[in-house]
Design a protein around this motif. Structure first.
Motif, PDB file in Angstrom:
ATOM      1  N   ALA A  66       0.828  -1.206   0.000  1.00 36.39           N
ATOM      2  CA  ALA A  66       0.000   0.000   0.000  1.00 36.39           C
ATOM      3  C   ALA A  66       0.867   1.262   0.000  1.00 36.39           C
ATOM      4  O   ALA A  66       2.048   1.233   0.349  1.00 36.39           O
ATOM      5  CB  ALA A  66      -0.917   0.005   1.220  1.00 36.39           C
ATOM      6  N   ARG A  67       0.271   2.385  -0.398  1.00 40.11           N
ATOM      7  CA  ARG A  67       0.969   3.677  -0.410  1.00 40.11           C
ATOM      8  C   ARG A  67       1.181   4.191   1.020  1.00 40.11           C
ATOM      9  O   ARG A  67       0.507   3.754   1.962  1.00 40.11           O
ATOM     10  CB  ARG A  67       0.127   4.697  -1.178  1.00 40.11           C
ATOM     11  CG  ARG A  67      -0.096   4.353  -2.638  1.00 40.11           C
ATOM     12  CD  ARG A  67       1.038   4.818  -3.493  1.00 40.11           C
ATOM     13  NE  ARG A  67       0.820   4.515  -4.907  1.00 40.11           N
ATOM     14  CZ  ARG A  67       1.606   4.911  -5.896  1.00 40.11           C
ATOM     15  NH1 ARG A  67       2.680   5.626  -5.632  1.00 40.11           N
ATOM     16  NH2 ARG A  67       1.347   4.574  -7.142  1.00 40.11           N
ATOM     17  N   PRO A  68       2.109   5.127   1.203  1.00 41.65           N
ATOM     18  CA  PRO A  68       2.308   5.741   2.526  1.00 41.65           C
ATOM     19  C   PRO A  68       1.038   6.448   3.008  1.00 41.65           C
ATOM     20  O   PRO A  68       0.303   7.031   2.199  1.00 41.65           O
ATOM     21  CB  PRO A  68       3.434   6.756   2.283  1.00 41.65           C
ATOM     22  CG  PRO A  68       4.133   6.275   1.060  1.00 41.65           C
ATOM     23  CD  PRO A  68       3.076   5.625   0.216  1.00 41.65           C
ATOM     24  N   GLU A  69       0.799   6.393   4.285  1.00 39.59           N
ATOM     25  CA  GLU A  69      -0.395   7.027   4.853  1.00 39.59           C
ATOM     26  C   GLU A  69      -0.069   8.440   5.317  1.00 39.59           C
ATOM     27  O   GLU A  69      -0.249   8.797   6.482  1.00 39.59           O
ATOM     28  CB  GLU A  69      -0.939   6.179   5.997  1.00 39.59           C
ATOM     29  CG  GLU A  69      -1.439   4.815   5.548  1.00 39.59           C
ATOM     30  CD  GLU A  69      -1.993   3.999   6.691  1.00 39.59           C
ATOM     31  OE1 GLU A  69      -1.904   4.472   7.851  1.00 39.59           O
ATOM     32  OE2 GLU A  69      -2.510   2.901   6.447  1.00 39.59           O
ATOM     33  N   ILE A  70       0.420   9.251   4.411  1.00 46.66           N
ATOM     34  CA  ILE A  70       0.676  10.662   4.678  1.00 46.66           C
ATOM     35  C   ILE A  70       0.011  11.465   3.570  1.00 46.66           C
ATOM     36  O   ILE A  70      -0.535  10.901   2.611  1.00 46.66           O
ATOM     37  CB  ILE A  70       2.193  10.978   4.736  1.00 46.66           C
ATOM     38  CG1 ILE A  70       2.868  10.599   3.412  1.00 46.66           C
ATOM     39  CG2 ILE A  70       2.851  10.239   5.893  1.00 46.66           C
ATOM     40  CD1 ILE A  70       4.334  10.982   3.361  1.00 46.66           C
ATOM     41  N   GLU A  71       0.060  12.771   3.690  1.00 46.00           N
ATOM     42  CA  GLU A  71      -0.585  13.625   2.695  1.00 46.00           C
ATOM     43  C   GLU A  71       0.047  13.423   1.314  1.00 46.00           C
ATOM     44  O   GLU A  71       1.260  13.517   1.139  1.00 46.00           O
ATOM     45  CB  GLU A  71      -0.452  15.095   3.096  1.00 46.00           C
ATOM     46  CG  GLU A  71      -1.122  16.039   2.105  1.00 46.00           C
ATOM     47  CD  GLU A  71      -0.856  17.494   2.427  1.00 46.00           C
ATOM     48  OE1 GLU A  71      -1.457  18.362   1.778  1.00 46.00           O
ATOM     49  OE2 GLU A  71      -0.024  17.756   3.331  1.00 46.00           O
ATOM     50  N   HIS A  72      -0.793  13.142   0.311  1.00 48.69           N
ATOM     51  CA  HIS A  72      -0.338  13.012  -1.069  1.00 48.69           C
ATOM     52  C   HIS A  72      -0.548  14.341  -1.788  1.00 48.69           C
ATOM     53  O   HIS A  72      -1.674  14.871  -1.814  1.00 48.69           O
ATOM     54  CB  HIS A  72      -1.121  11.911  -1.799  1.00 48.69           C
ATOM     55  CG  HIS A  72      -0.898  10.537  -1.246  1.00 48.69           C
ATOM     56  ND1 HIS A  72      -1.562   9.419  -1.714  1.00 48.69           N
ATOM     57  CD2 HIS A  72      -0.074  10.096  -0.256  1.00 48.69           C
ATOM     58  CE1 HIS A  72      -1.161   8.355  -1.047  1.00 48.69           C
ATOM     59  NE2 HIS A  72      -0.264   8.744  -0.146  1.00 48.69           N
ATOM     60  N   LEU A  73       0.502  14.867  -2.362  1.00 48.96           N
ATOM     61  CA  LEU A  73       0.384  16.142  -3.078  1.00 48.96           C
ATOM     62  C   LEU A  73      -0.012  15.963  -4.543  1.00 48.96           C
ATOM     63  O   LEU A  73      -0.263  16.942  -5.231  1.00 48.96           O
ATOM     64  CB  LEU A  73       1.708  16.914  -2.995  1.00 48.96           C
ATOM     65  CG  LEU A  73       2.192  17.255  -1.587  1.00 48.96           C
ATOM     66  CD1 LEU A  73       3.437  18.133  -1.648  1.00 48.96           C
ATOM     67  CD2 LEU A  73       1.094  17.948  -0.786  1.00 48.96           C
ATOM     68  N   VAL A  74      -0.036  14.700  -5.002  1.00 51.79           N
ATOM     69  CA  VAL A  74      -0.527  14.384  -6.345  1.00 51.79           C
ATOM     70  C   VAL A  74      -1.422  13.160  -6.230  1.00 51.79           C
ATOM     71  O   VAL A  74      -1.356  12.408  -5.252  1.00 51.79           O
ATOM     72  CB  VAL A  74       0.624  14.104  -7.343  1.00 51.79           C
ATOM     73  CG1 VAL A  74       1.405  15.365  -7.636  1.00 51.79           C
ATOM     74  CG2 VAL A  74       1.529  12.991  -6.835  1.00 51.79           C
ATOM     75  N   THR A  75      -2.269  12.969  -7.231  1.00 49.88           N
ATOM     76  CA  THR A  75      -3.205  11.849  -7.214  1.00 49.88           C
ATOM     77  C   THR A  75      -2.523  10.581  -7.714  1.00 49.88           C
ATOM     78  O   THR A  75      -1.827  10.585  -8.736  1.00 49.88           O
ATOM     79  CB  THR A  75      -4.420  12.144  -8.112  1.00 49.88           C
ATOM     80  OG1 THR A  75      -5.046  13.342  -7.658  1.00 49.88           O
ATOM     81  CG2 THR A  75      -5.423  10.997  -8.064  1.00 49.88           C
ATOM     82  N   VAL A  76      -2.727   9.468  -6.995  1.00 48.73           N
ATOM     83  CA  VAL A  76      -2.188   8.164  -7.397  1.00 48.73           C
ATOM     84  C   VAL A  76      -3.295   7.118  -7.253  1.00 48.73           C
ATOM     85  O   VAL A  76      -4.158   7.230  -6.390  1.00 48.73           O
ATOM     86  CB  VAL A  76      -0.970   7.760  -6.551  1.00 48.73           C
ATOM     87  CG1 VAL A  76       0.236   8.597  -6.901  1.00 48.73           C
ATOM     88  CG2 VAL A  76      -1.273   7.868  -5.061  1.00 48.73           C
ATOM     89  N   GLU A  77      -3.226   6.083  -8.102  1.00 48.14           N
ATOM     90  CA  GLU A  77      -4.264   5.056  -8.079  1.00 48.14           C
ATOM     91  C   GLU A  77      -3.706   3.645  -7.959  1.00 48.14           C
ATOM     92  O   GLU A  77      -4.434   2.722  -7.611  1.00 48.14           O
ATOM     93  CB  GLU A  77      -5.116   5.158  -9.356  1.00 48.14           C
ATOM     94  CG  GLU A  77      -5.862   6.491  -9.482  1.00 48.14           C
ATOM     95  CD  GLU A  77      -6.641   6.600 -10.776  1.00 48.14           C
ATOM     96  OE1 GLU A  77      -6.523   5.662 -11.607  1.00 48.14           O
ATOM     97  OE2 GLU A  77      -7.358   7.596 -10.958  1.00 48.14           O
ATOM     98  N   THR A  78      -2.434   3.446  -8.287  1.00 46.22           N
ATOM     99  CA  THR A  78      -1.861   2.106  -8.271  1.00 46.22           C
ATOM    100  C   THR A  78      -1.217   1.797  -6.933  1.00 46.22           C
ATOM    101  O   THR A  78      -1.224   2.618  -6.017  1.00 46.22           O
ATOM    102  CB  THR A  78      -0.809   1.968  -9.388  1.00 46.22           C
ATOM    103  OG1 THR A  78       0.212   2.949  -9.187  1.00 46.22           O
ATOM    104  CG2 THR A  78      -1.443   2.180 -10.757  1.00 46.22           C
ATOM    105  N   LEU A  79      -0.635   0.594  -6.830  1.00 47.54           N
ATOM    106  CA  LEU A  79       0.047   0.170  -5.616  1.00 47.54           C
ATOM    107  C   LEU A  79       1.422   0.837  -5.516  1.00 47.54           C
ATOM    108  O   LEU A  79       1.826   1.577  -6.410  1.00 47.54           O
ATOM    109  CB  LEU A  79       0.165  -1.358  -5.607  1.00 47.54           C
ATOM    110  CG  LEU A  79      -1.196  -2.098  -5.523  1.00 47.54           C
ATOM    111  CD1 LEU A  79      -1.017  -3.582  -5.828  1.00 47.54           C
ATOM    112  CD2 LEU A  79      -1.828  -1.909  -4.155  1.00 47.54           C
ATOM    113  N   SER A  80       2.151   0.515  -4.442  1.00 51.24           N
ATOM    114  CA  SER A  80       3.322   1.321  -4.103  1.00 51.24           C
ATOM    115  C   SER A  80       4.667   0.761  -4.564  1.00 51.24           C
ATOM    116  O   SER A  80       5.500   1.501  -5.072  1.00 51.24           O
ATOM    117  CB  SER A  80       3.367   1.524  -2.582  1.00 51.24           C
ATOM    118  OG  SER A  80       4.320   2.500  -2.224  1.00 51.24           O
ATOM    119  N   TYR A  81       4.893  -0.548  -4.371  1.00 52.37           N
ATOM    120  CA  TYR A  81       6.248  -1.095  -4.589  1.00 52.37           C
ATOM    121  C   TYR A  81       6.307  -1.993  -5.807  1.00 52.37           C
ATOM    122  O   TYR A  81       5.464  -2.871  -5.959  1.00 52.37           O
ATOM    123  CB  TYR A  81       6.683  -1.889  -3.363  1.00 52.37           C
ATOM    124  CG  TYR A  81       8.112  -2.396  -3.437  1.00 52.37           C
ATOM    125  CD1 TYR A  81       9.158  -1.637  -2.937  1.00 52.37           C
ATOM    126  CD2 TYR A  81       8.401  -3.625  -4.019  1.00 52.37           C
ATOM    127  CE1 TYR A  81      10.466  -2.092  -3.009  1.00 52.37           C
ATOM    128  CE2 TYR A  81       9.703  -4.081  -4.096  1.00 52.37           C
ATOM    129  CZ  TYR A  81      10.723  -3.315  -3.590  1.00 52.37           C
ATOM    130  OH  TYR A  81      12.013  -3.769  -3.674  1.00 52.37           O
TER     131      TYR A  81
END
Length: 250
Positions: free
Chosen positions: A135-150
């Motif tokens: 999963a993505r980091p659970e902090i504020e995202h400054l851009v939109t993302v939809e896929t997984l993290s690694y």
């Protein structure tokens, strides 16, 4: 690289003289795959540590340090940079590369190679993301993302695509100042794209490291593969060989 492969093929041909003339090339490709497997082992080792507390601590500390520099100017910079590592950025760069390849260098093969490297990176990244499922980091995202993290697709594609461009520019015969200036700028761009994903809050540092490693693996493999194909194509002993081996230059 080509000179080294020439010598390798000739030595293999001397050892395997009774076999088909193409057999040394099969052996060379197998050796290239062994190099890739070694790189994949490094990637797997990093992947196996994703759930460890120690790696999590490193991720948190590095992330906190990088986002501590957030400012309107840096946010604008990294937003632009991260777009150069995204779909639309690559579309623009591919068109520019196509123009340079076909009009300036008059070599359509460079366009094919660049496209192949980028496609290979993108497809393998999709497979890896679904397989690892982080999963993505659970902090504020400054851009939109939809896929997984690694691993980070931006970091992986940047290392593969712009890394291969670095190889091509290093290979081209041009003014050294221009050559090394472009290589320097592309190197800065690669690392800026990686840092941008952490700065914008959409990736862990280990995601970026994994992406860089995976991208580097594909660059190394593709460089070896393309050079083996070039030696094969110009080898008069192989079907369709058009030049003497001694005429091949780096």
């Amino acid at each position: 690289m080509i000179k080294f492969l020439k010598e390798l093929i000739n030595k293999l041909r001397g050892l395997l003289g009774k076999y088909d003339v193409t057999f040394p090339y099969v052996i060379a490709i197998i050796l290239a795959l062994i190099v890739v497997i070694g790189g994949i082992n490094i990637f797997v080792e990093l992947t196996d540590t994703l759930s460890t507390e120690q790696l999590s601590n490193y991720d948190d500390k590095i992330t906190d340090y990088i986002i501590s520099f957030r400012s309107p100017i840096l946010t604008d910079y990294f937003t632009i940079v991260t777009q150069l590592g995204g779909l639309y950025g690559y579309i623009v760069v591919v068109f520019i590369s196509a123009f340079i390849s076909l009009v300036v260098f008059r070599k359509w093969k460079y366009m094919v190679q660049i496209t192949f490297v980028l496609a290979l990176s993108a497809l393998s990244n999709l497979v890896l993301k679904r397989f690892i499922n982080r999963a993505r980091p659970e902090i504020e995202h400054l851009v939109t993302v939809e896929t997984l993290s690694y691993p980070s697709g931006h970091a992986m594609a940047a290392m593969a695509f712009y890394g291969f461009l670095i190889y091509l520019f290093y290979k081209f015969k041009m003014h050294k100042l221009i050559k090394y200036s472009v290589i320097f700028l592309l190197t800065i761009l690669i690392f800026s794209i990686g840092i941008s994903r952490i700065y914008l809050g959409v990736h862990f540092p280990s995601d970026v490291a994994g992406g860089f490693i995976a991208g580097a693996i594909w660059v190394i493999f593709c460089v070896i593969l393309f050079n083996i194909i070039e030696v094969f194509r110009r080898d008069p002993k192989t079907p369709g060989g058009v030049e003497k081996m001694d005429a091949i230059e780096d």
